[in-house]
Enzyme design. Structure first.
Site, short mmCIF file in Angstrom:
data_model
loop_
_atom_site.label_atom_id
_atom_site.label_comp_id
_atom_site.label_asym_id
_atom_site.label_seq_id
_atom_site.Cartn_x
_atom_site.Cartn_y
_atom_site.Cartn_z
N HIS A 47 0.66 2.51 6.79
CA HIS A 47 1.19 1.55 5.81
C HIS A 47 0.05 0.80 5.12
O HIS A 47 0.10 0.55 3.91
CB HIS A 47 2.11 0.57 6.55
CG HIS A 47 2.64 -0.54 5.72
ND1 HIS A 47 2.19 -1.83 5.84
CD2 HIS A 47 3.58 -0.55 4.74
CE1 HIS A 47 2.84 -2.59 4.99
NE2 HIS A 47 3.68 -1.85 4.31
N GLU A 50 -1.43 3.09 2.57
CA GLU A 50 -0.55 3.14 1.39
C GLU A 50 -0.88 2.01 0.42
O GLU A 50 -0.98 2.21 -0.79
CB GLU A 50 0.91 3.07 1.83
CG GLU A 50 1.91 2.91 0.69
CD GLU A 50 3.02 1.94 1.02
OE1 GLU A 50 3.29 1.05 0.19
OE2 GLU A 50 3.62 2.05 2.11
N GLU A 127 3.80 -9.78 4.82
CA GLU A 127 4.92 -8.85 4.90
C GLU A 127 5.48 -8.80 6.33
O GLU A 127 6.70 -8.77 6.53
CB GLU A 127 4.47 -7.46 4.46
CG GLU A 127 5.58 -6.43 4.39
CD GLU A 127 5.09 -5.09 3.87
OE1 GLU A 127 5.90 -4.14 3.87
OE2 GLU A 127 3.92 -4.97 3.47
#
Length: 414
Positions: A47, A50, A127
């Site tokens: 992640h 990404e 997040e």
């Protein structure tokens, strides 16, 4: 509409669907690596990678990447799942060369700049906090960790604050060069584009890229059965029940979709009607499926007040028992099939959905067929298949219960 495929010498598969009436082009690069490939020490690394793919190359700063796609009215984004990571862009058909250039530039040449990495770490930590502040998302991470008992399928895709805090450039770049540069990469393109033109463009950009052997996923462990409770200062109790489903490769995956629609996958489902409409016990209640390459999970979710939590579980148990004991009717199967087909037809108006279907077929099913083939597969499901699946899957002793929030003093069970 025409679906076509080209396999480059280095193993990159290029799959396209030419849709003559579209004026847009949607293009993606799919890498079969997600959080399932991680260890506890590097949880969240895929992640993080990404995010970093959009933070600059030798030719473009991060802001230049954004401006390039937005200057033609297009969009660009990415997503990490448990089994794959993909990044994609969409624009008008005439700007297809820009999409190829942007996507291959960030895939081949991302810098993983240390200053950008430190800034992005802060974004990802926020997040993670956002997930922690969202009870339903927090619950599902809690459930998966308990259910999979330490297997990577139970790791949170976003990682933990501890693991993300440890990542440096060497770790990210090393992981990317190893795991993201292996055979199994898929390029998908949907639009009024000739396959030959798409294949030629990506062959120029990617054919010289050396790729290693495909990554073999760690086989899933047996699910952990039991009850897992997490008190948190919330206004509700959030409940998740999960049991083994079927894998995405199973020939019963569409029968599973129909069973889910009957159980809790719509506002006409048994769970929704009995928990919400008839008793008013919850605002949010339903069921969903997670299908992976070699396993799957059916889960039931509800959010309710602490005084109703035990009753919600009791009603859910009655629904599950009734379906498991042969209660699925022919009419419910027919309804479920029509619901799925209608939802699929609406989804097929999205080029992103069509692109995803091409990628899933290539990565996991070795199929070359138009997304509309889903409709025929749903149509082929019989009531007998759904009843047999219900008898197997909906055995109550197969379920794991996880609950988060204002837990009742008397405890919870299913």
């Amino acid at each position: 509409m025409t679906v076509a495929r080209t396999l480059l010498d280095n193993g990159v598969a290029i799959v396209t669907e030419q849709v003559p009436w579209l004026r847009s082009a949607t293009v993606g690069i799919w890498v079969p690596v997600g959080s399932r490939a991680e260890t506890p020490a590097d949880s969240g690394v895929a992640h993080f990678i990404e995010h970093m793919l959009f933070k600059g190359t030798p030719r473009r700063r991060a802001v230049d990447i954004s401006r390039a796609i937005e200057s033609v009215g297009g969009t660009m984004n990415a997503c990490t799942s448990r089994e794959y990571t993909y990044f994609f862009a969409k624009s008008m058909e005439k700007d297809f060369p820009l999409l190829v250039d942007l996507l291959t530039d960030i895939y081949r040449n991302s810098l993983f700049d240390e200053a950008e990495l430190d800034r992005e770490r802060g974004v990802i930590l926020q997040e993670i906090l956002m997930v922690d502040d969202t009870p339903e998302e927090y619950l599902h991470d809690f459930f998966n960790a308990a259910y999979w008992g330490g297997h990577p399928l139970g790791f949170p895709v976003q990682g933990s604050a501890e693991s993300v805090g440890r990542f440096d450039r060497a770790r990210l770049k090393g992981y990317f060069d190893d795991r993201f540069r292996r055979t199994g990469i898929v390029v998908t393109a949907v639009g009024n584009l000739r396959h030959a033109a798409v294949a030629e463009a990506f062959e120029r950009a990617l054919s010289s890229l050396p790729l290693g052997e495909p990554l073999v996923p760690v086989p899933p462990t047996a699910p952990v059965r039991g009850t897992f409770l997490k008190p948190r200062p919330l206004e509700q109790v959030h409940l998740c029940l999960g049991a083994p489903g079927v894998s995405r490769r199973s020939d019963r995956v569409y029968a599973m979709d129909v069973l889910n629609a009957i159980l809790g996958g719509s506002s006409s489902s048994r769970l929704f009607q009995q928990v919400r409409e008839e008793r008013g016990l919850a605002y949010s209640v339903g069921s969903s499926l997670s299908a992976y390459e070699d396993t799957g999970v059916l889960d039931i979710y509800a959010g309710t007040g602490r005084e109703h939590a035990a009753e919600v579980l009791s009603v859910a148990a009655d629904v599950v028992d009734a379906l498991q004991r042969g209660g699925v009717t022919d009419e419910e199967v027919s309804f479920g099939k029509e619901l799925i087909k209608g939802n699929t037809l609406l989804s097929l108006e999205s080029t992103g959905y069509r692109m995803s279907c091409l990628a899933m077929n290539e990565m996991f099913l070795s199929r070359l067929e138009p997304p509309e083939a889903i409709l025929d597969r749903v149509d082929a499901v019989t009531p007998e298949e759904v009843r047999a699946l219900a008898a197997e899957v909906l055995q109550r002793d197969r379920f794991t219960l996880a609950a988060v929030g204002d837990l009742p003093d008397t405890g919870l069970s299913f």
